[in-house]
Design a protein around this motif. Structure first.
Motif, short mmCIF file in Angstrom:
data_model
loop_
_atom_site.label_atom_id
_atom_site.label_comp_id
_atom_site.label_asym_id
_atom_site.label_seq_id
_atom_site.Cartn_x
_atom_site.Cartn_y
_atom_site.Cartn_z
N VAL A 170 0.85 -1.19 0.00
CA VAL A 170 0.00 0.00 0.00
C VAL A 170 0.88 1.25 0.00
O VAL A 170 1.91 1.30 0.67
CB VAL A 170 -0.92 0.00 1.24
CG1 VAL A 170 -1.75 1.29 1.30
CG2 VAL A 170 -1.83 -1.23 1.22
N THR A 171 0.49 2.25 -0.76
CA THR A 171 1.14 3.56 -0.72
C THR A 171 0.63 4.29 0.51
O THR A 171 -0.56 4.61 0.60
CB THR A 171 0.82 4.37 -1.99
OG1 THR A 171 1.26 3.64 -3.13
CG2 THR A 171 1.51 5.73 -1.96
N VAL A 172 1.52 4.52 1.47
CA VAL A 172 1.12 5.02 2.78
C VAL A 172 1.62 6.44 3.02
O VAL A 172 2.78 6.76 2.79
CB VAL A 172 1.65 4.11 3.92
CG1 VAL A 172 1.19 4.62 5.28
CG2 VAL A 172 1.18 2.67 3.71
N SER A 173 0.71 7.27 3.50
CA SER A 173 1.02 8.61 3.99
C SER A 173 0.91 8.59 5.51
O SER A 173 0.06 7.89 6.06
CB SER A 173 0.03 9.61 3.40
OG SER A 173 0.08 10.85 4.05
N VAL A 174 1.75 9.36 6.20
CA VAL A 174 1.62 9.48 7.64
C VAL A 174 1.14 10.88 7.99
O VAL A 174 1.67 11.88 7.53
CB VAL A 174 2.94 9.14 8.38
CG1 VAL A 174 4.09 10.07 7.97
CG2 VAL A 174 2.72 9.18 9.89
N ASP A 175 0.08 10.92 8.77
CA ASP A 175 -0.55 12.17 9.20
C ASP A 175 -0.03 12.48 10.60
O ASP A 175 -0.50 11.91 11.59
CB ASP A 175 -2.07 11.96 9.19
CG ASP A 175 -2.84 13.16 9.71
OD1 ASP A 175 -2.21 14.19 10.02
OD2 ASP A 175 -4.08 13.06 9.82
N THR A 176 0.94 13.39 10.68
CA THR A 176 1.55 13.70 11.97
C THR A 176 2.13 15.10 11.98
O THR A 176 2.53 15.63 10.93
CB THR A 176 2.66 12.68 12.32
OG1 THR A 176 3.16 12.97 13.64
CG2 THR A 176 3.82 12.74 11.32
N MET A 177 2.19 15.68 13.18
CA MET A 177 2.87 16.97 13.37
C MET A 177 4.22 16.80 14.06
O MET A 177 4.87 17.80 14.37
CB MET A 177 1.98 17.90 14.21
CG MET A 177 0.71 18.34 13.52
SD MET A 177 -0.24 19.54 14.51
CE MET A 177 -1.03 18.42 15.69
N ARG A 178 4.63 15.56 14.30
CA ARG A 178 5.87 15.31 15.02
C ARG A 178 6.95 14.73 14.10
O ARG A 178 6.71 13.76 13.38
CB ARG A 178 5.63 14.34 16.18
CG ARG A 178 4.85 14.95 17.34
CD ARG A 178 4.89 14.02 18.54
NE ARG A 178 4.38 14.68 19.72
CZ ARG A 178 3.13 14.53 20.21
NH1 ARG A 178 2.29 13.72 19.58
NH2 ARG A 178 2.75 15.16 21.29
#
Length: 286
Positions: free
Chosen positions: A94-102
């Motif tokens: 899977v093409t994965v994005s990470v949703d984070t502010m850190r």
């Protein structure tokens, strides 16, 4: 730009012949939309795979709610939530994005197989974020942001919301470029619902061309948001619950795709996957 659609591609990612669909996996107990449903790692990975089967082109994994009034989780807990899910999905192709502010969460998620960093603060919440992303050559989503929403919808006053959002996004993109992230790896996001009321969100959607003029691929994240609830409720009614806003979300997805958005971020994929394909078919018939 793509010869077929005029959309700007994102370096390092697949070039789709239409607006891409980014499915959402919230590994949180308190998301406004589906908090707690995918909090277990195994359930979250299965949900991500289900989204791909329904038509998602990439999956955005987040371990921290950004709904108004949400309290931030600590870094260790966010890592515990996010990294195993990223690893599990990436191992399935899977093409994965990470949703984070850190920055540390971004770093470990990229090491686990994520290929895109989606930071709702555009690198403002953690000064280490931009150097980490620059070092990895990962694409980076820069969202319009006026601060954390703890305590409610802050800094939501605009004289001209389109001009101000475009100008503030431009300034943030310049800072990201100065930090070493390549222009062809930057995506912009107007930040619907973040420090904005329903009319602000609708006005931005009506003027996506002004945001596309910034010269970067555009991500539109309208899924199940409060402004859709207000539209559906009308002047007197109560907004429907978040999970009853998926048809309205698909309508926005079609409009965003037709306007030239690079991707739309949604919780329920199937209707939006159909919507962007119809928008592409209409483009092709011109």
């Amino acid at each position: 730009m793509s010869k077929q659609t005029g959309r700007r591609p994102v370096a390092g990612l697949t070039v789709w012949d239409r607006c891409a669909v980014m499915g959402v996996v919230n590994v949180t107990p308190d998301s406004f939309s589906d908090g707690g449903r995918w909090f277990d790692t195994t359930a979250a990975v299965k949900h991500g795979l289900d989204l791909v089967a329904e038509g998602a082109d990439l999956v955005d994994v987040g371990g921290e709610s950004t709904r108004p009034g949400a309290t931030r989780v600590d870094e260790a807990e966010e890592l515990r939530r996010v990294v195993p899910v990223v690893r599990g999905l990436a191992s399935e192709g899977v093409t994965v994005s990470v949703d984070t502010m850190r920055a540390e969460v971004a770093r470990q998620a990229l090491a686990a197989g994520a290929v895109l960093v989606n930071d709702v603060s555009g690198g403002l919440a953690d000064p280490r974020m931009i150097p980490v992303v620059a070092d990895t050559d990962a694409p980076f989503v820069v969202m319009h942001w006026r601060g954390l929403l703890e305590g409610g919808n802050v800094h939501g006053v605009y004289e001209d919301v389109v001009t101000e959002v475009a100008d503030e996004l431009h300034a943030r993109v310049e800072a990201v470029l100065a930090g070493g992230i390549a222009s062809e790896r930057i995506v912009v996001d107007p930040g619907l619902g973040f420090s904005k009321d329903a009319q602000h969100d609708l006005t931005l959607l009506a003027h996506l061309d002004r945001l596309l003029a910034l010269g970067h691929p555009l991500l539109v994240a309208a899924s199940r948001k409060r402004f859709l609830g207000r539209v559906l409720a009308g002047p007197e009614g109560a907004p429907p619950p978040a999970r009853e806003r998926d048809a309205a979300t698909a309508a926005v997805s079609a409009l965003a795709a037709r306007a030239g958005a690079w991707a739309v971020r949604v919780h329920e994929v199937r209707a939006t996957a159909d919507a962007v394909r119809v928008a592409r078919a209409v483009e092709g018939a011109r």
